[in-house]
Write an enzyme that holds these catalytic residues in place. Structure first.
Site, PDB file in Angstrom:
ATOM      1  N   ARG A  73       0.848  -1.200   0.000  1.00 17.66           N
ATOM      2  CA  ARG A  73       0.000   0.000   0.000  1.00 17.66           C
ATOM      3  C   ARG A  73       0.883   1.248   0.000  1.00 17.66           C
ATOM      4  O   ARG A  73       1.404   1.669   1.031  1.00 17.66           O
ATOM      5  CB  ARG A  73      -0.919  -0.010   1.232  1.00 17.66           C
ATOM      6  CG  ARG A  73      -1.848   1.188   1.287  1.00 17.66           C
ATOM      7  CD  ARG A  73      -2.875   1.180   0.168  1.00 17.66           C
ATOM      8  NE  ARG A  73      -3.770   0.043   0.237  1.00 17.66           N
ATOM      9  CZ  ARG A  73      -4.491  -0.406  -0.806  1.00 17.66           C
ATOM     10  NH1 ARG A  73      -4.434   0.169  -1.981  1.00 17.66           N
ATOM     11  NH2 ARG A  73      -5.272  -1.462  -0.662  1.00 17.66           N
ATOM     12  N   ARG A  99       2.088  -6.575 -10.015  1.00 21.95           N
ATOM     13  CA  ARG A  99       2.544  -5.963  -8.759  1.00 21.95           C
ATOM     14  C   ARG A  99       2.746  -6.973  -7.632  1.00 21.95           C
ATOM     15  O   ARG A  99       3.243  -6.602  -6.569  1.00 21.95           O
ATOM     16  CB  ARG A  99       1.558  -4.864  -8.326  1.00 21.95           C
ATOM     17  CG  ARG A  99       0.138  -5.337  -8.100  1.00 21.95           C
ATOM     18  CD  ARG A  99      -0.782  -4.167  -7.761  1.00 21.95           C
ATOM     19  NE  ARG A  99      -2.165  -4.621  -7.571  1.00 21.95           N
ATOM     20  CZ  ARG A  99      -3.088  -3.954  -6.918  1.00 21.95           C
ATOM     21  NH1 ARG A  99      -2.796  -2.786  -6.380  1.00 21.95           N
ATOM     22  NH2 ARG A  99      -4.307  -4.429  -6.807  1.00 21.95           N
ATOM     23  N   HIS A 169       0.735   3.335 -10.714  1.00 20.39           N
ATOM     24  CA  HIS A 169      -0.317   3.693  -9.750  1.00 20.39           C
ATOM     25  C   HIS A 169       0.307   4.468  -8.576  1.00 20.39           C
ATOM     26  O   HIS A 169       0.247   4.053  -7.415  1.00 20.39           O
ATOM     27  CB  HIS A 169      -0.934   2.379  -9.281  1.00 20.39           C
ATOM     28  CG  HIS A 169      -2.155   2.469  -8.424  1.00 20.39           C
ATOM     29  ND1 HIS A 169      -2.250   3.278  -7.316  1.00 20.39           N
ATOM     30  CD2 HIS A 169      -3.334   1.817  -8.522  1.00 20.39           C
ATOM     31  CE1 HIS A 169      -3.440   3.106  -6.754  1.00 20.39           C
ATOM     32  NE2 HIS A 169      -4.110   2.226  -7.473  1.00 20.39           N
ATOM     33  N   ASP A 213     -12.422   9.016  -7.344  1.00 23.09           N
ATOM     34  CA  ASP A 213     -11.890   7.879  -8.100  1.00 23.09           C
ATOM     35  C   ASP A 213     -12.285   8.088  -9.566  1.00 23.09           C
ATOM     36  O   ASP A 213     -13.419   7.794  -9.954  1.00 23.09           O
ATOM     37  CB  ASP A 213     -12.479   6.572  -7.534  1.00 23.09           C
ATOM     38  CG  ASP A 213     -11.780   5.339  -8.082  1.00 23.09           C
ATOM     39  OD1 ASP A 213     -10.905   5.477  -8.959  1.00 23.09           O
ATOM     40  OD2 ASP A 213     -12.116   4.219  -7.629  1.00 23.09           O
ATOM     41  N   GLU A 272      -2.179   8.669 -11.420  1.00 22.27           N
ATOM     42  CA  GLU A 272      -1.646   7.488 -12.086  1.00 22.27           C
ATOM     43  C   GLU A 272      -1.508   7.715 -13.589  1.00 22.27           C
ATOM     44  O   GLU A 272      -2.477   8.098 -14.245  1.00 22.27           O
ATOM     45  CB  GLU A 272      -2.568   6.303 -11.813  1.00 22.27           C
ATOM     46  CG  GLU A 272      -2.860   6.114 -10.328  1.00 22.27           C
ATOM     47  CD  GLU A 272      -3.939   5.066 -10.060  1.00 22.27           C
ATOM     48  OE1 GLU A 272      -4.024   4.089 -10.810  1.00 22.27           O
ATOM     49  OE2 GLU A 272      -4.702   5.248  -9.091  1.00 22.27           O
TER      50      GLU A 272
HETATM   51  C1  BG6 Z   1      -7.327   2.960  -8.167  1.00 25.71           C
HETATM   52  C2  BG6 Z   1      -8.711   2.591  -8.610  1.00 25.71           C
HETATM   53  O1  BG6 Z   1      -6.488   3.016  -9.291  1.00 25.71           O
HETATM   54  O2  BG6 Z   1      -6.825   1.960  -7.283  1.00 25.71           O
HETATM   55  C3  BG6 Z   1      -9.584   2.426  -7.386  1.00 25.71           C
HETATM   56  O3  BG6 Z   1      -9.213   3.581  -9.505  1.00 25.71           O
HETATM   57  C4  BG6 Z   1      -8.992   1.400  -6.435  1.00 25.71           C
HETATM   58  O4  BG6 Z   1     -10.895   2.026  -7.789  1.00 25.71           O
HETATM   59  C5  BG6 Z   1      -7.580   1.832  -6.102  1.00 25.71           C
HETATM   60  O5  BG6 Z   1      -9.770   1.313  -5.266  1.00 25.71           O
HETATM   61  C6  BG6 Z   1      -6.821   0.879  -5.155  1.00 25.71           C
HETATM   62  O6  BG6 Z   1      -6.799  -0.387  -5.662  1.00 25.71           O
HETATM   63  P1  BG6 Z   1      -6.106  -1.571  -4.873  1.00 25.71           P
HETATM   64  O7  BG6 Z   1      -6.395  -2.803  -5.671  1.00 25.71           O
HETATM   65  O8  BG6 Z   1      -4.649  -1.251  -4.805  1.00 25.71           O
HETATM   66  O9  BG6 Z   1      -6.740  -1.577  -3.496  1.00 25.71           O
END
Ligand code: BG6
Length: 302
Positions: A73, A99, A169, A213, A272
């Protein structure tokens, strides 16, 4: 020899690059005259980047888990070969598998200008091929300096075309999301994922007052995170990408995720560099597509 020992003896650069364990993950630690960074080999995932004299630019959750097969995260997760849910198989992982699988370090180099460059290639095996039955090679090149550059290159090595969705991302650190804005998306159309994917048009800079989002379409390859709390703007320039995703989960969604902490959402925003939704890339046999994102800090906000 252990993996760490092998990496250190093969790729280590005195005073600039070494390898160490963080949780379950093997990571590369870069220190140079300009910046420091850490990159996990799982996911070729940039976890931190801090140019000299700056607060960290990349946000990494205090509650991030560094576990095999789990996405971290924060940092710069590589979403590949699809973005969001898979188009027709809900069982497959959101944002693809790149990832959460091992990448191999192919090369590491101290450049004459003082930057450090690392080249990774995704390791494909039966499990990845079961999810993505296309012959392809994907590489991620990370160059650490006063600027951070991430370059994702996909080659179709098969004899049939395929469609590719992807994103860098990136989670950016901000002083206070309630005061930060994103400039450079004014007038762009976007798909609003918190409003059932409704198509809207951005008026002015993007400001944050609730869960956000959005997939911005036909974006121009340059935007900035204006951060008055840290008195800086983070400039994002890109090539090979025509969509930009802007995301902050706000309180309720962050709570449910379990690895954000209670106030984590206040200090981050994802901007992103992507090829997502109607902007997926069609790659013919033998073709290569390169998507690049470059990040740099401009001292004052606004
Ligand atoms: C973003 C998406 O890119 O990533 C969101 O647009 C999503 O919808 C977020 O919740 C986080 O995704 P993840 O899979 O890393 O929890």
């Amino acid at each position: 020899m252990s993996e760490l020992k092998t990496l250190n003896s093969r790729f280590g650069i005195a005073g600039k690059l070494s390898f160490e364990q963080v949780g379950d993950l093997v990571t590369a630690r870069v220190t140079s005259a300009f910046a420091s960074a850490t990159i996990a080999l799982q996911g070729a995932h940039v976890m931190t980047w801090q140019p000299k004299g700056q607060a960290p630019v990349i946000w990494l959750s205090k509650f991030a888990k560094f576990a095999l097969g789990k996405s971290i995260r924060g940092g710069v997760p590589v979403c590949w070969p699809w973005f969001g849910p898979h188009a027709d198989n809900a069982q497959l992982p959101g944002h693809g598998f790149a990832r959460t699988v091992p990448w191999q370090l192919l090369a590491a180099k101290a450049l004459p200008d003082g930057r450090v460059r690392l080249d990774f290639e995704l390791v494909q095996d039966e499990a990845t091929r079961a999810q993505w039955p296309h012959d392809s090679v994907v590489r991620n090149t990370v160059t650490v300096g006063q600027e951070l550059e991430v370059q994702l290159t996909t080659t179709n090595t098969g004899d049939a075309p395929f469609q590719l969705g992807q994103a860098l991302h990136t989670y950016f650190e901000v002083g206070d999301i309630r005061r930060a804005t994103v400039a450079g998306l004014e007038g762009c159309e976007y798909l609003d994922k918190v409003d059932g994917g409704a198509r809207k048009r951005q008026q002015g800079q993007v400001a944050f007052t609730r869960e956000t989002d959005r997939i911005y379409l036909a974006t121009r390859g340059c935007c900035g995170i204006v951060d008055p709390a840290l008195d800086r703007t983070i400039l994002i320039t890109s090539t090979g990408s025509h969509s930009t995703v802007v995301w902050n989960p706000w309180t309720e969604k962050a709570d449910k995720m379990g690895d954000f902490g209670q106030d984590g959402y206040l200090n981050m925003v994802c901007v992103e560099t992507a090829n997502a939704a109607e902007d997926v890339v069609a790659l013919a046999a033998g073709e290569t597509h390169t998507m690049t994102a470059q990040y740099r800090v401009i001292a004052a906000a606004g």
